[in-house]
Design an enzyme around this catalytic site. Sequence first.
Site, mmCIF file in Angstrom:
data_model
loop_
_atom_site.group_PDB
_atom_site.id
_atom_site.type_symbol
_atom_site.label_atom_id
_atom_site.label_comp_id
_atom_site.label_asym_id
_atom_site.label_seq_id
_atom_site.Cartn_x
_atom_site.Cartn_y
_atom_site.Cartn_z
ATOM 1 C CG ASP A 1 -2.266 -0.559 0.998
ATOM 2 O OD1 ASP A 1 -2.448 -1.222 -0.035
ATOM 3 O OD2 ASP A 1 -3.158 -0.350 1.839
ATOM 4 C CB ILE B 1 -17.413 8.062 0.444
ATOM 5 C CG1 ILE B 1 -17.839 7.357 1.735
ATOM 6 C CG2 ILE B 1 -17.917 9.500 0.435
ATOM 7 C CD1 ILE B 1 -17.222 7.948 2.993
#
Length: 398
Positions: free
Chosen positions: A148, A332
């Site tokens: 990541d 979102i």
Amino acid sequence: MSQKLVLILNCGSSSLKFAILDPVSGAEKLSGLAEAFYLPDARIKWKLNGEKGNADLGAGAAHSEALNFIVSTILTEDLKNSIAAIGHRVVHGGEKYTKSVVITDEVIQGIKDAAEFAPLHNPAHLIGIEEAFKAFPHLKDNNVAVFDTAFHQTMPEEAFLYALPYSLYKEHGVRRYGMHGTSHYFVSREAAKRLNIAEDKINVITCHLGNGASVAAIRQGKCIDTSMGFTPLEGLVMGTRSGDLDPAIIFYMHNTLGMSVAQIEETLVKKSGLLGLTEVTSDCRYSEDNYEKESAAKRALDVFCYRLAKYIGSYMAIIGENLDAIVFTGGIGENAALVRQITLNHLKLFGYKIDDEKNSAARFGNEGVITADNTPIAIVIPTNEELVIAQDTARLSF
């Protein structure tokens, strides 16, 4: 169809997300989640070729039992034989890993060394790697770690250093690392394709907005800054995390309110963000659905969007060149039209004008430009971290 498939493992401390992808076509053959590890109700659910299934794993089951169940019960013989490599999502690679790597003993040690920066995640990833070696011994040399943090390792020193004693960085690695790098990488490349710009020329600000949220400044295809820091607690308002705050608040909570370090950590990580502001839920959908009728919902969403717009504006300054697009992604970012509207309304100074019809349409898997014609571009692009992991794994293994 490619006959070589990639098994993707994303091990958390109490869960295991898994998928099998064709790295060439991107077709998903299997996806699933095993959760509630070490608890009485440990369970697993999956979707195989469009068919859903679920099962109990047994009280106290964990990563080993979950992977054994996948191999022995879920996978067909053909699918099992088609797995040619295994890709592991690894949250933290420290400064050492700037790209995906084939897992060796040295890499395993590197993941262990970085565990102090991700004490919940990295040890779980190591368990997943060990269990994958056991379940697929013939693929031991075809396991790949995808970090990541890797995409953010191009940040310059002025972006990743804190104004702390320099010895904390040199001796203990205290610096900004960032997270969600695989997602920021993927959508920046997808933006380049959609806008017909070379990957090494694209200038974008990518907004990965979910329960965890971060924004990245990408100049000429490389990350030059990102909002998460030493840990995923820094930066934007999130589902339960506070994001940026005055560090002296921690002293106040301890010295004046009598809270322990553990209580403060739990408050900042698990009880703040949208949950803290609404005093109801960490789910952004509550704030969006009740924005006009509940003051708590409006308060939470306004703080969330203000913080996001402030980051975007500051990143426009440091990119210092023509910005090609603002990209919204994550649960979102891809679905909350009101969040995008409020955020872009804060950026009118820079010429952004939302197209209400396009913005409303860009939800639930639909994507595309959401700003008016002949105005600066904001675009919704669904992320696909699993595809990046599959492609990197295939590139290094096949």
